[in-house]
Design an enzyme around this catalytic site. Structure first.
Site, PDB file in Angstrom:
ATOM      1  N   GLY A 247       0.794  -1.216   0.000  1.00  0.00           N
ATOM      2  CA  GLY A 247       0.000   0.000   0.000  1.00  0.00           C
ATOM      3  C   GLY A 247       0.833   1.276   0.000  1.00  0.00           C
ATOM      4  O   GLY A 247       2.062   1.259   0.134  1.00  0.00           O
ATOM      5  N   HIS A 248       0.137   2.391  -0.114  1.00  0.00           N
ATOM      6  CA  HIS A 248       0.777   3.701  -0.222  1.00  0.00           C
ATOM      7  C   HIS A 248       1.516   4.066   1.066  1.00  0.00           C
ATOM      8  O   HIS A 248       1.018   3.875   2.174  1.00  0.00           O
ATOM      9  CB  HIS A 248      -0.256   4.783  -0.548  1.00  0.00           C
ATOM     10  N   GLY A 249       2.728   4.569   0.913  1.00  0.00           N
ATOM     11  CA  GLY A 249       3.502   5.042   2.055  1.00  0.00           C
ATOM     12  C   GLY A 249       4.107   3.952   2.911  1.00  0.00           C
ATOM     13  O   GLY A 249       4.663   4.235   3.983  1.00  0.00           O
ATOM     14  N   GLY A 267       0.938   3.015   5.021  1.00  0.00           N
ATOM     15  CA  GLY A 267       1.650   3.567   6.166  1.00  0.00           C
ATOM     16  C   GLY A 267       2.308   2.556   7.078  1.00  0.00           C
ATOM     17  O   GLY A 267       2.946   2.936   8.065  1.00  0.00           O
TER      18      GLY A 267
END
EC number: 2.3.1.191
Length: 345
Positions: A247-249, A267
């Site tokens: 996922g993002h980050g 995250g």
């Protein structure tokens, strides 16, 4: 290749050669599993305890043996060459590399490739048919770009990379050296960012980028998302299987390994040397310490300290989970006992 030449390779490799017998020094031209091996083929055995029939019936000309596999006298009687090593899997890998050399791609750009403005291409680059490279992208020396690859603008690709057919590298992604991106993987796709409003979901622009360290491998149909701001990072030496979602980050450390269908929510932070088995799920912004091992289908929703082995959903220490699993099938009978006890009070 003569078996004696392979012994020389192992002696200079990392498998830890212990002993060997050349027998008739057979010619080895390929490898196979023990039960299917034929003449002029090589195989390996880590543990002989469950391979009694296969050992007796094998037609292999040579075998790689783990140091605890004590069948050398039997192999000598069958005139099968052998080598004993500390790590037979490493030995097998070294021999496979030698008898199955990597295909060499000529320095060339296929005429159907589309290359944008200000693209900087290094030395000894192969670019296959129907590749599309957008503007301001840099590709390092000795890289191989297979057919159908799409590389967006402002991408940096290091040296000695191999991008397999139909993978996609989105804008501003940065790949280190010696990376392998397998077919249909997507690096730098939009993160899953939406804000609930009275009129529905409001899209959060994803303006960040993905950074891959050196020696990273991404499996087929895996995706690594870019964040709204900042970076999604995969550390050097990390290996990711097919069908994995990052996922993002997300921040992934060095030398991690993640099997198929792992999902890591936005995250999350994964330390160095972490092993996530198949279908492990890691929750949003969860921290997983270095050298953690998570068994298959494990659900990690809270932070995990380093050096832990965890299992189950939600994740708990593996030894505790094994005790719980052993008692699970006893629950109906235990419920009856508790009901009787309650009735007798």
């Amino acid at each position: 290749m003569e078996f004696s030449k392979l012994i020389e390779i192992l002696n200079n490799g990392d498998s830890g050669l212990i002993d060997h017998n050349l027998s008739s020094n057979p010619e080895i031209n390929s490898a196979a599993s023990l039960e299917k091996a034929e003449v002029n083929q090589i195989s390996f055995i880590e543990n002989a305890s469950y391979l009694f029939n296969e050992i007796n019936q094998t037609k292999a000309s040579a075998l790689i043996l783990g140091e605890k596999v004590d069948i050398t006298e039997k192999l000598d009687l069958k005139n099968i060459a052998w080598v004993t090593v500390k790590n037979p899997r490493i030995a097998f890998a070294e021999i496979l590399e030698e008898i199955n050399p990597t295909k060499v791609f000529p320095e060339s750009i296929h005429p159907s490739a589309v290359i944008g403005n200000n693209v900087k291409i290094g030395k000894n680059i192969y670019i296959g048919a129907n590749v599309c490279i957008d503007s301001n992208t840099r590709i390092g020396d000795n890289s191989i770009i297979h057919s159908g690859v799409v590389i967006y603008e402002n991408v940096v690709i290091g040296k000695n990379n191999e991008l397999h057919a139909n993978c996609v590298i989105h804008q501003y992604s940065n790949l280190g050296d010696n990376c392998i991106i397998n077919s249909n993987a997507v690096i730098g796709s939009e993160g899953f960012g939406f804000i609930p409003t009275k009129r529905g979901w409001r899209k959060m622009p994803q303006t960040g980028k993905v950074i891959l360290g050196d020696n990273v491998e991404i499996g087929s149909c895996s995706t690594v998302d870019r964040p709204a701001v900042g970076d999604t990072v995969i550390g050097s030496g990390t290996k990711i299987d097919n069908l994995v979602q990052v996922g993002h980050g997300v921040q992934i450390g060095n030398h991690c390994a993640m099997a198929s269908q792992v999902g890591i929510a936005g995250g999350a932070k994964i330390g160095d040397g972490v092993i996530l088995a198949g279908q492990v799920g890691v929750g949003n912004r969860v921290k997983v310490g270095s050298n953690v091992i998570a068994s298959s289908k494990c659900g990690i929703h809270t932070d995990i300290e380093p050096e832990q082995v965890v299992s189950g959903f939600p994740a708990i220490p593996n030894k505790l989970w094994l005790r719980c699993a052993a008692n699970f099938k006893k629950l109906p009978e235990l419920a009856k006992v508790i009901k009787k006890l309650n009735g007798s009070v």
